[in-house]
Design a protein around this motif. Structure first.
Motif, PDB file in Angstrom:
ATOM      1  N   ASN A 182      16.319 -36.471  20.435  1.00 20.07           N
ATOM      2  CA  ASN A 182      15.501 -35.482  20.409  1.00 20.07           C
ATOM      3  C   ASN A 182      14.610 -35.421  19.020  1.00 20.07           C
ATOM      4  O   ASN A 182      13.456 -35.153  19.069  1.00 20.07           O
ATOM      5  CB  ASN A 182      16.239 -34.208  20.747  1.00 20.07           C
ATOM      6  CG  ASN A 182      16.528 -34.007  22.007  1.00 20.07           C
ATOM      7  OD1 ASN A 182      16.030 -34.477  22.859  1.00 20.07           O
ATOM      8  ND2 ASN A 182      17.623 -33.240  22.343  1.00 20.07           N
ATOM      9  N   ALA A 183      15.350 -35.691  18.048  1.00 20.15           N
ATOM     10  CA  ALA A 183      14.727 -35.657  16.677  1.00 20.15           C
ATOM     11  C   ALA A 183      13.635 -36.752  16.601  1.00 20.15           C
ATOM     12  O   ALA A 183      12.499 -36.431  16.055  1.00 20.15           O
ATOM     13  CB  ALA A 183      15.547 -35.728  15.707  1.00 20.15           C
ATOM     14  N   LYS A 202      10.360 -36.101  17.851  1.00 17.74           N
ATOM     15  CA  LYS A 202       9.647 -35.139  17.078  1.00 17.74           C
ATOM     16  C   LYS A 202       8.886 -35.482  15.901  1.00 17.74           C
ATOM     17  O   LYS A 202       7.904 -35.607  15.630  1.00 17.74           O
ATOM     18  CB  LYS A 202      10.482 -34.087  16.716  1.00 17.74           C
ATOM     19  CG  LYS A 202      10.929 -32.947  18.042  1.00 17.74           C
ATOM     20  CD  LYS A 202      12.064 -31.890  17.566  1.00 17.74           C
ATOM     21  CE  LYS A 202      12.516 -31.183  18.444  1.00 17.74           C
ATOM     22  NZ  LYS A 202      13.549 -30.107  18.313  1.00 17.74           N
ATOM     23  N   ALA A 253       6.094 -37.806  17.233  1.00 17.09           N
ATOM     24  CA  ALA A 253       4.698 -36.899  17.047  1.00 17.09           C
ATOM     25  C   ALA A 253       4.457 -36.552  15.877  1.00 17.09           C
ATOM     26  O   ALA A 253       3.076 -36.425  15.706  1.00 17.09           O
ATOM     27  CB  ALA A 253       5.640 -35.645  17.880  1.00 17.09           C
ATOM     28  N   TYR A 271      13.046 -36.339   9.216  1.00 18.30           N
ATOM     29  CA  TYR A 271      12.310 -35.138   9.149  1.00 18.30           C
ATOM     30  C   TYR A 271      11.783 -35.218   7.685  1.00 18.30           C
ATOM     31  O   TYR A 271      10.463 -34.612   7.560  1.00 18.30           O
ATOM     32  CB  TYR A 271      12.888 -33.942   9.551  1.00 18.30           C
ATOM     33  CG  TYR A 271      13.312 -33.484  10.851  1.00 18.30           C
ATOM     34  CD1 TYR A 271      12.430 -33.909  11.744  1.00 18.30           C
ATOM     35  CD2 TYR A 271      14.451 -32.912  11.122  1.00 18.30           C
ATOM     36  CE1 TYR A 271      13.024 -33.565  13.295  1.00 18.30           C
ATOM     37  CE2 TYR A 271      14.848 -32.693  12.558  1.00 18.30           C
ATOM     38  CZ  TYR A 271      14.150 -33.015  13.466  1.00 18.30           C
ATOM     39  OH  TYR A 271      14.286 -32.735  14.868  1.00 18.30           O
TER      40      TYR A 271
END
Length: 232
Positions: free
Chosen positions: A49-50, A53, A56, A117
């Protein structure tokens, strides 16, 4: 030597240790504890899921539609294809995939996700890609090694997992080669200091790959997990 080749050479000692990890060895031998399989799937669902992202975020920092397409295809791959190796592990463990999609992040998963991140928050496109590439690189190398060793035989319950990742390079130009090409294209834009940072990002992800296997095999959770449960 291309910069991507420098990254691979630097990461090879870690990959060699990944090959020897009991979880990875268990995939090749067709024997793993149910608890390790379910822990892995729950955490990998979280991690992917990370990953989506961060892909993206890579699209946001892409200057061309060609680069955007690479990341868009990978998002689609994770959403619609990478469920198959998860199903393999779940089938062997005798659990439903849906029951493992709401697990809290274990410490290693949290660290790995935050590492990616951070590359997206503070870095350029080369930083993001370098932090993300060890995942497809190590999985492809593991699967190809098993294929060469004949570990994807019909009597290995993890044959679908091995074949899935070994076949990632079969569809024309593999995503891994595209990511390495992107790194090599971007590298000349930066001084040695920045490239050293990029190499460190790559190597940290390599180690976090090893840690991810280790975390699942030994089901490593938070030491003081009970006080946290009321907030999950």
């Amino acid at each position: 030597m291309k910069f991507s080749e420098q990254l691979v050479a630097a990461g090879q000692p870690i990959l060699n240790e990944i090959y020897k990890h009991p979880f990875v060895d268990g995939i090749g031998n067709g024997q793993l504890p149910k608890q390790a399989l379910t822990f892995y799937v729950g955490q990998d669902f979280n991690y992917l899921n990370a990953f989506i992202k961060v892909y993206a975020a890579a699209i946001q920092k892409s200057a061309t539609r060609a680069d955007m397409t690479i990341f868009a295809k990978q998002i689609d791959f994770i959403l619609n294809s990478e469920i198959h190796p998860h199903h393999n592990f779940c089938n062997v463990a005798g659990v439903k995939y849906e029951t493992l999609q709401h697990e809290a992040q274990a410490p290693g998963t949290y660290l790995y996700n935050e590492h990616m991140y951070n590359a997206a928050r503070t870095g350029d496109l080369i930083d993001i890609v370098s932090a993300m590439t060890p995942c497809p690189w190590t999985y492809l190398e593991i699967a190809n090694r098993f294929v060469k060793q004949g570990k994807n035989s019909d009597d290995n319950v993890f044959k679908p997992w091995i074949d899935f990742y070994a076949n990632m390079a079969d569809d024309g130009e593999s995503v891994l080669s595209q990511l390495f090409d992107l790194i090599d294209r971007e590298a000349p834009k930066y001084d040695q200091h920045h490239l050293d940072v990029v190499k460190e990002e790559f190597l940290k992800s390599c180690e976090l790959e090893w840690d991810f296997w280790d975390q699942a095999y030994y089901q490593k959770s938070w030491q003081f997990v009970e006080p946290m449960k009321q907030y999950h």
